[in-house]
Design an enzyme around this catalytic site. Structure first.
Site, PDB file in Angstrom:
ATOM      1  CE  LYS A 236      -3.791   2.065   2.362  1.00  0.00           C
ATOM      2  NZ  LYS A 236      -4.554   1.947   3.944  1.00  0.00           N
TER       3      LYS A 236
ATOM      4  CB  SER B 172      -7.967   3.888   2.757  1.00  0.00           C
ATOM      5  OG  SER B 172      -6.808   3.297   3.623  1.00  0.00           O
TER       6      SER B 172
ATOM      7  CB  SER C   3      -7.698   1.194   5.955  1.00  0.00           C
ATOM      8  OG  SER C   3      -8.452   2.464   5.850  1.00  0.00           O
TER       9      SER C   3
END
Lengths: 97, 468
Positions: free
Chosen positions: B59, B134, B158
């Site tokens: 990420k 996210s 997330s």
């Protein structure tokens, strides 16, 4: 519940060093009031006897020996600098604000 | 022929270790998959040209030496870290290579990736829908076979929520078990890095690689016991609690509720003792508590983006004050601005006690509620997300509707508890996620329960439209 008016919003934006354009003042200001109305729900609870939680683990005082170890070189530290002069970060002059 | 949609990371490690395939062949297979599907899905913000070992997607809030790390923000558009985050260094030490950086809502603030400054990712099950957020880029990449596994970060959901919406396995670890050194900070009393994978064993394996104390992050602790890759298919002796507020909530889509009910029934059939329990305040006060504490901490953490040492700097400044305020206005998108403003307000003189101070007390109450449930149960079972993946654009104009996506994931995050998402079925052709929550450091139990359910459910994690 407190309402964020234009003056308060400008004050908070100044504290956060955020310039807000006119269009943002209106749009974000309205959204902020909606968000604050929603989160103000926490004040419904009487928690005068409850201690706060600032951190979910009971970790207290993590100590380390004061010994030199590997760190960034000067060049690495400046690698992402927007502007550099010698071994300084170069910035515009200060202001009265 | 390597089928990246089916190959597990565990098997990939074995194949490369036994020299049955070369790392080069493996990378070529993933690069080919990315070439084929990335245009439609936009999982990555950066793809590395080459690498060693078994690939790992990371990420884009996690710092990677020499590889751009933007956190989905314009303010870090040209930022290239000069050191690796500890989790990345540990992955490399174990022979993994960085495949690329995955898309995220800006500074991990969002539930759909639509807050990314670089455009949203799309759900591999239906590209007209969001992958969650996210960490939607990581979840979508794993589901679409663009990466065998990935690292995510979770502040209020997330990792778990995108895993639910994309149909894969994601762990939000116990707070303090995984280092945040080198990770872009959002809300430091909540942020945790964790694994995303196609099955529970891969998830456990990646967790075992990244977890453990790191002298560079003083909030980390040693794991009390080693991580064991789960093997069993029974749940005898496991006490499963079903919090009624979570499983009967009016916001649940019927298809989500039914799929989770079937999984709970399955727990019973596998030998678990299943009982009802109650977390009376968690859902009513969890989201309001979170949306005070997380923005307050974000407003402090994001103060570092001042245009001085790294990151974007405005070209329109005649003095330093203008440089700060315009850099931040031009560099941040709407969601970080909203949270900075809410957080600054909640921390400011005259409001601190009523907002931030009160939220910290609510946090204590949420922790106590969970602790009481864990006196009777080893694991709590709930839906992860109240809905399946929603259409792009459905919630972008209503910040509060977006915040409610994390209704069910937030309460346990506030208490620092680990949570595992395991896919448990389909509703309207889209994955439904089951959330397993345990006491602090109970990851082995979560993996055991998740693995047994995974075997019994037989969920196929490959999106139907991508099956051969």
């Amino acid at each position: 519940m407190a309402e964020i008016d234009r003056e308060t919003l400008l004050h908070v934006a100044n504290l956060a060093r955020l310039e807000l354009r006119e269009e943002e003042l209106e749009r974000l200001g309205a959204q902020l009031n909606d968000i604050l109305a929603a989160v103000s729900k926490v004040s419904e609870l009487d928690l005068s006897d409850v201690p706060p939680t600032s951190h979910p683990l009971d970790v207290v005082n993590v100590w380390a020996e004061d010994e030199p170890h590997e760190c960034l070189t000067v060049e690495e530290a400046f690698a992402n600098a927007p502007e550099r002069e010698g071994n300084y970060f170069r910035v515009p002059p200060g202001s009265s604000q | 022929m390597i089928d990246t949609l089916r190959l597990t990371a565990e098997e990939a490690l074995r194949l490369v270790g036994d020299k049955e395939i070369s790392a080069g062949e493996l990378w070529s297979a993933y690069r080919a998959a990315i070439d084929e599907r990335e245009g439609e899905l936009h999982c990555f913000l950066h793809v590395c040209d080459e690498g060693e070992g078994v690939p790992l997607a990371v990420k884009d809030v996690i710092g990677t030496k020499g590889i751009p790390t933007t956190a989905g923000s314009r303010i870090l558009e040209r930022y290239v870290p000069v050191y690796d985050a500890t989790v990345v260094a540990r992955a490399k030490e174990r022979g993994l290579g960085i495949l690329g950086k995955t898309n995220t809502d800006e500074f991990a603030m969002g539930s759909s990736t639509e807050n990314s400054a670089y455009g949203p990712s799309h759900n591999p099950w239906d590209p007209s829908r969001v992958p969650g957020g996210s960490g939607g880029g990581s979840a979508a990449a794993v589901s679409a076979g663009l990466a065998p596994w990935a690292l995510g970060s979770d502040t209020g959901g997330s990792i778990k929520q995108p895993s639910a919406l994309c149909g894969n396995v994601g762990l939000r670890p116990t707070y303090g078990t995984v280092s945040r050194y080198g990770v872009v900070a959002f809300a430091s009393s909540l942020d945790q890095v964790g694994p995303v994978a196609r099955n529970v064993r891969d998830c456990a394996l990646l967790y075992s690689i990244i977890a453990g104390r790191d002298p560079s992050d003083s909030t980390t602790v040693e794991l009390p016991s080693e991580i064991a890759l789960p093997t069993g298919d029974r749940l005898d002796g496991v006490r499963v609690g079903v919090p009624k507020e979570f499983n009967e909530h009016e916001a649940l889509e019927p298809g989500v509720r039914d799929a989770v009910q079937r999984a709970i029934e399955l727990c019973r059939e596998l030998g678990a003792e299943v009982g009802d329990c109650s977390l009376p305040l968690a859902l009513e006060y969890g989201v309001p508590c979170y949306y005070l504490i997380a923005p307050a901490e974000a407003s402090s953490n994001l103060a570092r983006y001042d245009g001085v040492r790294y990151g974007y700097r405005t070209q329109r400044a005649s003095d330093r004050y203008e440089m700060y305020t315009r850099t931040r206005d031009e560099g941040f998108g709407d969601e970080p601005k909203r949270r900075i403003l809410v957080g600054t307000y909640a921390l400011s003189a005259g409001y601190y006690d009523a907002y931030y101070g009160q939220a910290q007390k609510v946090r204590t109450v949420l922790g106590r509620e969970h602790a009481a449930a864990f006196e009777r149960f080893d694991v709590l079972v709930t839906p992860t997300s109240p809905s399946v993946a929603f259409e792009l654009g459905a919630k972008t104009t209503d910040p509060i509707a977006m915040y409610l996506c994390d209704l069910l994931t937030i309460p346990s995050c506030m208490a620092g508890l680990p949570g595992l998402n395991v896919p448990c079925g389909l509703s309207e052709g889209l994955p439904v996620g089951l959330q397993l929550v345990g006491p602090q450091f109970s990851e082995n139990t979560l993996f055991r329960v998740g693995h047994a359910l995974e075997q019994a459910l037989g969920f196929d994690p490959v999106p139907e439209r991508l099956r051969a």
